[in-house]
Write an enzyme that holds these catalytic residues in place. Structure first.
Site, short mmCIF file in Angstrom:
data_model
loop_
_atom_site.label_atom_id
_atom_site.label_comp_id
_atom_site.label_asym_id
_atom_site.label_seq_id
_atom_site.Cartn_x
_atom_site.Cartn_y
_atom_site.Cartn_z
N GLU A 49 0.83 -1.20 0.00
CA GLU A 49 0.00 0.00 0.00
C GLU A 49 0.87 1.26 0.00
O GLU A 49 2.08 1.19 0.19
CB GLU A 49 -0.92 0.01 1.21
N LYS A 184 -5.06 -2.41 14.16
CA LYS A 184 -4.47 -1.42 15.05
C LYS A 184 -5.16 -1.46 16.42
O LYS A 184 -6.38 -1.54 16.51
CB LYS A 184 -4.57 -0.04 14.43
#
Length: 334
Positions: A49, A184
């Site tokens: 990414e 996360k």
């Protein structure tokens, strides 16, 4: 076997050859010559990414990290394909000049999820792809493995805000394997795993039966399956693909212990950052970058150091998985 693999890849790419050929003067999607050749020859390719480059850290640290991650992929035997949108053209595989440009653009490049792709392309803007957009483009050209730091998830208090990352929906509808350090820890991990189950996504943890929480190795949440080698990961991805399940696979890799930040320190910083985000009414796709930046500030840079370490670790493991997958199914690389 190699010629069969090349023929299979060429057939897959022929469906959009007018758009992705590197020599096309007006491509819809531009694939670098190196990535194009690797896909055509059945060689392992790893998608990467670009949001982590533009929004994850400042220049020149972002550029140095991007180059190091690509080098790790190469050292492990695969071809890196960093994905971004430049001047309205989705690019699969960036050269050194393009990486430099994206790194210097920083946050002026639009953070681009799947919903934003058409707009960024139509307006000829520069876009840094998130997990969902990177998965979309990887699937378009037949890259089966994608490495990132951590995926998005259900935000804390998501049962009230309905703030759920498009990464999770993408995993439910796009057949790309995502190698990450879990989600996360600023997110609601139990609800994220529940949502992934609803989406039918196979979630596997690497050499553990517990889902990692990005900065730390553990979350207290068990996973439905454990994989202990790149070859096991490859067999899982191959089975998912051959069964045409139509969804992705999430392979969660714990951060190396020596780089794991203190769980209590991180949780305290996260709670402080969440409070500040609510006070400043920061929501939507602006929330995660804000939270990560504030957690890094509060922890004196410890979270960013951990972030970089886990991305590099994921890159090495993801590349080995890609190589194992190419060796396992040379005739079905696409």
């Amino acid at each position: 076997m190699a010629s069969s693999s090349s023929a299979a890849a060429a057939k897959r790419l022929s469906n959009i050859s007018n758009h992705i050929c590197p020599t096309d003067s007006n491509p819809l999607v531009k694939v670098s010559a190196e990535v194009f050749q690797a896909l055509s020859s059945g060689l392992p390719v790893v998608a990467l990414e670009s949001t982590i480059i533009s929004h994850g850290m400042p220049y020149p640290q972002n550029l140095e990290t991007a180059k190091e991650v690509e080098a790790i992929v190469r050292e492990s035997g695969a071809v890196p394909a960093t994905i971004a949108i430049l001047d309205g053209i989705p690019c699969i595989g960036l050269n050194s000049e393009q990486l430099e440009r994206l790194a210097r653009l920083g946050k002026s490049a639009q953070k681009t999820a799947r919903r934003d792709i058409a707009y960024v392309v139509a307006t000829k803007r520069n876009g840094a792809t998130t997990v969902s957009a990177t998965m979309f483009f990887a699937a378009m050209v037949g890259i089966p493995v994608f490495v990132t730091g951590g995926t998005g998830g259900v935000h804390r208090h998501g049962e009230h805000t309905m703030d759920i990352s498009s990464d999770l929906t993408e995993l439910g509808r796009t057949p790309v394997a995502v190698v990450s350090a879990g989600v996360k820890s600023i997110l609601d991990i139990p609800r994220t795993l529940e949502y992934l189950e609803t989406q039918g996504v196979c979630v596997a943890a690497y050499k553990t039966n517990e889902f990692p929480s990005f900065f730390t190795q553990t979350s207290g949440c068990k996973v439905p399956c454990q994989v202990d080698s790149p070859e096991e990961c490859a067999r899982l991805i191959d089975a998912n693909r051959k069964l045409n399940l139509g969804n992705g696979v999430l392979i969660a890799v714990p951060i190396p212990k020596e780089h794991s930040a203190s769980g209590s320190l991180m949780e305290s910083a996260i709670q402080q950052a969440l409070t500040e985000a609510r006070e400043k009414n920061i929501t939507g796709n602006a929330e995660t970058p804000f939270l990560l930046a504030r957690v890094n500030e509060i922890t004196g840079g410890a979270s960013l150091a951990s972030n970089i370490a886990l991305v590099k670790n994921n890159a090495a493991i993801g590349a080995k998985i890609s190589v194992a997958l190419a060796n396992l199914t040379p005739n079905n690389i696409v």
